[in-house]
Design a protein around this motif. Structure first.
Motif, PDB file in Angstrom:
ATOM      1  N   TRP A  33     -11.105  29.163  11.041  1.00  0.00           N
ATOM      2  CA  TRP A  33     -11.139  28.059  11.998  1.00  0.00           C
ATOM      3  C   TRP A  33     -11.916  26.882  11.413  1.00  0.00           C
ATOM      4  O   TRP A  33     -11.487  25.735  11.529  1.00  0.00           O
ATOM      5  CB  TRP A  33     -11.753  28.507  13.332  1.00  0.00           C
ATOM      6  N   VAL A  34     -13.043  27.158  10.782  1.00  0.00           N
ATOM      7  CA  VAL A  34     -13.847  26.084  10.180  1.00  0.00           C
ATOM      8  C   VAL A  34     -13.035  25.382   9.092  1.00  0.00           C
ATOM      9  O   VAL A  34     -13.036  24.150   9.000  1.00  0.00           O
ATOM     10  CB  VAL A  34     -15.183  26.620   9.625  1.00  0.00           C
ATOM     11  N   LYS A  35     -12.313  26.136   8.285  1.00  0.00           N
ATOM     12  CA  LYS A  35     -11.486  25.541   7.232  1.00  0.00           C
ATOM     13  C   LYS A  35     -10.403  24.640   7.831  1.00  0.00           C
ATOM     14  O   LYS A  35     -10.151  23.551   7.319  1.00  0.00           O
ATOM     15  CB  LYS A  35     -10.825  26.625   6.388  1.00  0.00           C
ATOM     16  N   ARG A  36      -9.769  25.094   8.912  1.00  0.00           N
ATOM     17  CA  ARG A  36      -8.714  24.302   9.539  1.00  0.00           C
ATOM     18  C   ARG A  36      -9.258  23.018  10.161  1.00  0.00           C
ATOM     19  O   ARG A  36      -8.522  22.051  10.334  1.00  0.00           O
ATOM     20  CB  ARG A  36      -7.980  25.121  10.603  1.00  0.00           C
ATOM     21  N   ASN A  37     -10.528  23.022  10.519  1.00  0.00           N
ATOM     22  CA  ASN A  37     -11.133  21.878  11.191  1.00  0.00           C
ATOM     23  C   ASN A  37     -12.193  21.207  10.330  1.00  0.00           C
ATOM     24  O   ASN A  37     -13.086  20.541  10.840  1.00  0.00           O
ATOM     25  CB  ASN A  37     -11.731  22.341  12.524  1.00  0.00           C
ATOM     26  N   TRP A  38     -12.054  21.336   9.023  1.00  0.00           N
ATOM     27  CA  TRP A  38     -13.077  20.823   8.103  1.00  0.00           C
ATOM     28  C   TRP A  38     -13.285  19.327   8.230  1.00  0.00           C
ATOM     29  O   TRP A  38     -14.393  18.838   8.046  1.00  0.00           O
ATOM     30  CB  TRP A  38     -12.745  21.187   6.655  1.00  0.00           C
ATOM     31  N   SER A  39     -12.227  18.564   8.553  1.00  0.00           N
ATOM     32  CA  SER A  39     -12.367  17.108   8.592  1.00  0.00           C
ATOM     33  C   SER A  39     -13.292  16.642   9.707  1.00  0.00           C
ATOM     34  O   SER A  39     -13.851  15.549   9.634  1.00  0.00           O
ATOM     35  CB  SER A  39     -11.003  16.432   8.712  1.00  0.00           C
ATOM     36  N   ILE A  40     -13.474  17.453  10.721  1.00  0.00           N
ATOM     37  CA  ILE A  40     -14.431  17.158  11.792  1.00  0.00           C
ATOM     38  C   ILE A  40     -15.731  17.918  11.562  1.00  0.00           C
ATOM     39  O   ILE A  40     -16.825  17.370  11.704  1.00  0.00           O
ATOM     40  CB  ILE A  40     -13.846  17.520  13.176  1.00  0.00           C
ATOM     41  N   MET A  41     -15.611  19.187  11.188  1.00  0.00           N
ATOM     42  CA  MET A  41     -16.803  20.037  11.079  1.00  0.00           C
ATOM     43  C   MET A  41     -17.692  19.654   9.898  1.00  0.00           C
ATOM     44  O   MET A  41     -18.914  19.718  10.007  1.00  0.00           O
ATOM     45  CB  MET A  41     -16.402  21.515  10.999  1.00  0.00           C
ATOM     46  N   SER A  42     -17.109  19.249   8.786  1.00  0.00           N
ATOM     47  CA  SER A  42     -17.927  18.900   7.627  1.00  0.00           C
ATOM     48  C   SER A  42     -18.868  17.729   7.913  1.00  0.00           C
ATOM     49  O   SER A  42     -20.078  17.843   7.700  1.00  0.00           O
ATOM     50  CB  SER A  42     -17.039  18.609   6.413  1.00  0.00           C
ATOM     51  N   PRO A  43     -18.369  16.594   8.417  1.00  0.00           N
ATOM     52  CA  PRO A  43     -19.316  15.509   8.717  1.00  0.00           C
ATOM     53  C   PRO A  43     -20.277  15.860   9.850  1.00  0.00           C
ATOM     54  O   PRO A  43     -21.424  15.402   9.861  1.00  0.00           O
ATOM     55  CB  PRO A  43     -18.427  14.318   9.079  1.00  0.00           C
ATOM     56  N   ALA A  44     -19.829  16.697  10.785  1.00  0.00           N
ATOM     57  CA  ALA A  44     -20.712  17.101  11.881  1.00  0.00           C
ATOM     58  C   ALA A  44     -21.867  17.944  11.357  1.00  0.00           C
ATOM     59  O   ALA A  44     -23.032  17.725  11.712  1.00  0.00           O
ATOM     60  CB  ALA A  44     -19.927  17.873  12.938  1.00  0.00           C
ATOM     61  N   VAL A  45     -21.555  18.899  10.497  1.00  0.00           N
ATOM     62  CA  VAL A  45     -22.591  19.760   9.921  1.00  0.00           C
ATOM     63  C   VAL A  45     -23.532  18.935   9.039  1.00  0.00           C
ATOM     64  O   VAL A  45     -24.754  19.114   9.092  1.00  0.00           O
ATOM     65  CB  VAL A  45     -21.960  20.938   9.143  1.00  0.00           C
ATOM     66  N   LYS A  46     -22.986  18.013   8.271  1.00  0.00           N
ATOM     67  CA  LYS A  46     -23.827  17.167   7.420  1.00  0.00           C
ATOM     68  C   LYS A  46     -24.766  16.302   8.249  1.00  0.00           C
ATOM     69  O   LYS A  46     -25.947  16.156   7.928  1.00  0.00           O
ATOM     70  CB  LYS A  46     -22.964  16.294   6.507  1.00  0.00           C
TER      71      LYS A  46
END
Length: 108
Positions: free
Chosen positions: A48-61
């Motif tokens: 799920w995280v991989k599929r939503n990386w474009s939102i989750m990556s900047p959010a986690v950063k």
């Protein structure tokens, strides 16, 4: 505290940062809302995280930066309780941070 609640907090932090962006952020805000809804009702998985990386990556950063700043502040004021909580959240984020570092490998 679990991974889902920490990731929801990351999405909340990211959504607060949207005010700094120029242009239409409606699509990003909608994606954040959908991710938060998913995390509220489902267990987070690597896929799920991989599929939503474009939102989750900047959010986690963004949340990682927030946590680093708050951890530093908690150390300065010697707030051990806050420091423990913040470090626990940072620890929960660690695998996701590492996952996003390897993102180019997802495509192969």
């Amino acid at each position: 505290m679990d991974a889902n609640s920490v990731l929801i907090a990351a999405l909340d932090t990211y959504s607060l940062d949207l005010g700094d962006y120029k242009g239409d952020t409606a699509a990003i805000a909608n994606a954040i809302s959908k991710c938060k809804d998913y995390l509220s009702h489902n267990t987070v998985t690597t896929d799920w995280v991989k599929r939503n990386w474009s939102i989750m990556s900047p959010a986690v950063k963004a949340y990682r930066k927030y946590l680093v700043d708050d951890i530093h502040h908690a150390r300065i004021i010697e707030d051990k309780e806050a420091l423990e909580k913040l470090q626990a959240e940072y620890y929960i984020l660690s695998p996701y941070i590492e996952l996003f570092k390897t993102f180019p490998n997802f495509l192969h």
